[in-house]
Structures are given as structure tokens and as C-alpha cells.
Scaffold this motif. Sequence first.
Motif, short mmCIF file in Angstrom:
data_model
loop_
_atom_site.label_atom_id
_atom_site.label_comp_id
_atom_site.label_asym_id
_atom_site.label_seq_id
_atom_site.Cartn_x
_atom_site.Cartn_y
_atom_site.Cartn_z
N MET A 153 0.81 -1.20 0.00
CA MET A 153 0.00 0.00 0.00
C MET A 153 0.85 1.26 0.00
SD MET A 153 -3.51 -0.08 1.74
CE MET A 153 -4.64 -1.42 1.65
N SER A 154 2.14 1.13 -0.01
CA SER A 154 3.00 2.31 0.08
C SER A 154 2.81 3.25 -1.10
CB SER A 154 4.46 1.88 0.19
OG SER A 154 4.82 1.11 -0.94
N THR A 155 2.27 2.77 -2.21
CA THR A 155 2.06 3.65 -3.37
C THR A 155 0.88 4.60 -3.15
OG1 THR A 155 0.65 1.99 -4.40
CG2 THR A 155 2.98 1.96 -4.99
N ILE A 156 0.08 4.35 -2.13
CA ILE A 156 -1.09 5.20 -1.86
C ILE A 156 -0.65 6.56 -1.32
CG2 ILE A 156 -3.15 5.46 -0.43
CD1 ILE A 156 -3.60 3.49 -2.68
N GLY A 157 0.37 6.63 -0.50
CA GLY A 157 0.80 7.90 0.07
C GLY A 157 0.61 7.95 1.56
N THR A 158 0.64 9.15 2.11
CA THR A 158 0.59 9.35 3.55
C THR A 158 -0.72 10.01 3.95
OG1 THR A 158 2.98 9.65 3.56
CG2 THR A 158 1.79 10.44 5.48
N PHE A 159 -1.31 9.50 5.03
CA PHE A 159 -2.54 10.07 5.56
C PHE A 159 -2.26 10.77 6.88
CE2 PHE A 159 -4.21 6.46 3.06
CZ PHE A 159 -5.07 7.15 2.24
N THR A 160 -2.89 11.91 7.07
CA THR A 160 -2.90 12.59 8.36
C THR A 160 -4.34 13.00 8.63
OG1 THR A 160 -2.32 14.66 7.28
CG2 THR A 160 -0.51 13.43 8.29
N ILE A 161 -4.64 13.17 9.90
CA ILE A 161 -6.01 13.51 10.29
C ILE A 161 -5.93 14.70 11.24
CG2 ILE A 161 -8.05 12.67 11.53
CD1 ILE A 161 -7.30 9.85 10.48
N ARG A 162 -6.76 15.71 10.97
CA ARG A 162 -6.81 16.89 11.84
C ARG A 162 -8.26 17.18 12.20
NH1 ARG A 162 -9.21 21.08 9.27
NH2 ARG A 162 -8.73 21.59 7.12
N PRO A 163 -8.48 17.87 13.32
CA PRO A 163 -9.85 18.26 13.65
C PRO A 163 -10.45 19.11 12.54
CG PRO A 163 -8.41 18.59 15.54
CD PRO A 163 -7.53 18.28 14.35
N LEU A 164 -11.70 18.87 12.26
CA LEU A 164 -12.42 19.65 11.26
C LEU A 164 -12.67 21.06 11.79
CD1 LEU A 164 -14.06 19.20 8.51
CD2 LEU A 164 -16.04 19.15 10.01
N ASP A 165 -12.49 22.05 10.93
CA ASP A 165 -12.83 23.43 11.26
C ASP A 165 -14.11 23.74 10.50
OD1 ASP A 165 -13.17 26.21 11.17
OD2 ASP A 165 -11.01 26.57 11.32
N PRO A 166 -15.27 23.72 11.17
CA PRO A 166 -16.54 23.86 10.46
C PRO A 166 -16.63 25.11 9.58
CG PRO A 166 -16.94 23.19 12.71
CD PRO A 166 -15.47 23.51 12.60
N GLU A 167 -16.10 26.22 10.06
CA GLU A 167 -16.19 27.45 9.25
C GLU A 167 -15.25 27.39 8.06
OE1 GLU A 167 -15.48 29.50 12.73
OE2 GLU A 167 -17.59 29.88 13.15
N ARG A 168 -14.03 26.98 8.29
CA ARG A 168 -13.03 26.94 7.22
C ARG A 168 -13.30 25.82 6.22
NH1 ARG A 168 -7.12 25.92 9.12
NH2 ARG A 168 -7.39 23.83 8.31
N ASP A 169 -13.82 24.69 6.70
CA ASP A 169 -13.96 23.51 5.85
C ASP A 169 -15.34 23.31 5.26
OD1 ASP A 169 -11.26 22.82 6.37
OD2 ASP A 169 -11.83 21.76 8.21
N ALA A 170 -16.31 24.16 5.62
CA ALA A 170 -17.71 23.95 5.20
C ALA A 170 -17.87 23.93 3.68
CB ALA A 170 -18.62 25.00 5.82
N GLU A 171 -17.21 24.82 2.97
CA GLU A 171 -17.36 24.87 1.52
C GLU A 171 -16.86 23.58 0.87
OE1 GLU A 171 -15.53 27.41 -2.14
OE2 GLU A 171 -16.16 28.57 -0.37
N LEU A 172 -15.70 23.12 1.31
CA LEU A 172 -15.14 21.86 0.82
C LEU A 172 -16.09 20.70 1.13
CD1 LEU A 172 -12.68 20.15 -0.23
CD2 LEU A 172 -12.01 20.02 2.18
N LEU A 173 -16.55 20.62 2.38
CA LEU A 173 -17.46 19.54 2.78
C LEU A 173 -18.75 19.60 1.98
CD1 LEU A 173 -17.19 19.26 6.64
CD2 LEU A 173 -16.17 17.82 4.90
N HIS A 174 -19.24 20.80 1.72
CA HIS A 174 -20.46 20.94 0.95
C HIS A 174 -20.31 20.28 -0.42
CE1 HIS A 174 -23.28 23.04 -1.80
NE2 HIS A 174 -24.12 22.71 -0.82
#
Length: 180
Positions: free
Chosen positions: A1-22
Motif C-alpha cells: 500500500m505504500s504507493t497510496i501515500g501518507t494520511f494525516t487527520i486533523r480536527p475539522l474546522d466547520p467554518e473553514r472547511d464547510a465549503e469543501l465539505l459541501h
Amino acid sequence: MSTIGTFTIRPLDPERDAELLHRWVTHPKAAFWMMQDATPEDVEREYLRIAAHEHHHAYLGLHDGEPAFLMEKYDPRYVELVGLYEPEPGDVGMHFLVAPTDRPVHGFTRAVITAVMEELFADPATRRIVVEPDVGNKAVHALNEAVGFEPEREIDKPEKRALLSFCTREQFEAARGASA
């Protein structure tokens, strides 16, 4: 699976991320997320509600630094499954949504759910992960089984008929070993 890349997880910022999530939750490929008709304001409001909830948390998953998936973690004693099953100590509920794309990468969704499971099991208090996908979401049932989930039974939630499934740490490790 190394060809997939690296994953990181951060807390969601509802105001900053709302457009993307939409864009993600209203995409036809996200029909089971049940937000097809949501406005950007609806999405922001929903994730502000989750951010304010003591027992429900949302995270943005990054793939090589770029937003790639949404992860929700909840305590089923207080959210989603109250009264629908008997929770055990260490149960953690989970939802995830891979960002819809017109250029899917083979094995990417499996890598995402594996990263989500690793993140949840990184907490030693987590003994079992609980999911309740729509009974009609056959693709996610297969994916869940591939990482160790075992379906228990169908349940009726207010918004859907769901397949209640569980995965212990041992089942996840066994499934990972089988796919290695």
C-alpha cells in the motif's frame, strides 16, 4: 500500500472547511450521506453542531497534505445508536466519507478506512468500533468486512434502515494480516 501515500487527520474546522465539505456531501457519489440538498450554510451548521457536542467529533483526513476524506467519531452511548443496541465499554462509533472524485485510485478507499481504523484504535480505550451504514450501501458493507467488521443485525434508525456491525481490535489486526 505504500504507493497510496501518507494520511494525516486533523480536527475539522466547520467554518473553514464547510465549503469543501459541501462539495463532498452533495455529490451524487455521497448519496448515503443524506445531505444531497444541503446548502453550504446547512453543512456549516451541522458541523458546528458536531463541534459543540461532547460525544461527537469530526475530522478532516488529508492524503499527502490534501483534503481527501471526512471522519466522524462518536460515543454510541449518547449519539446515533442510543436505545438501538447495548453498548459495551470501549465502543466507538465511526462514519467516514472519501472525497468524491472522477479519477478514483484503486485501493484508495480501502487505504482510507484502514487509516481511520488505525486512528481510532490508537486510543487504548477503544475496544470495538461500531458502524451503522445504510442496508443498501453494499460497497461499504464489503469494505467494512474487508477490514474486519462483522454484521450483527439490521436496525431501524429515524433516517434509515441500517446494518449494525462491529469490529474489535483483534478482528482488525487479523484482517490486516490477511491482506498483507
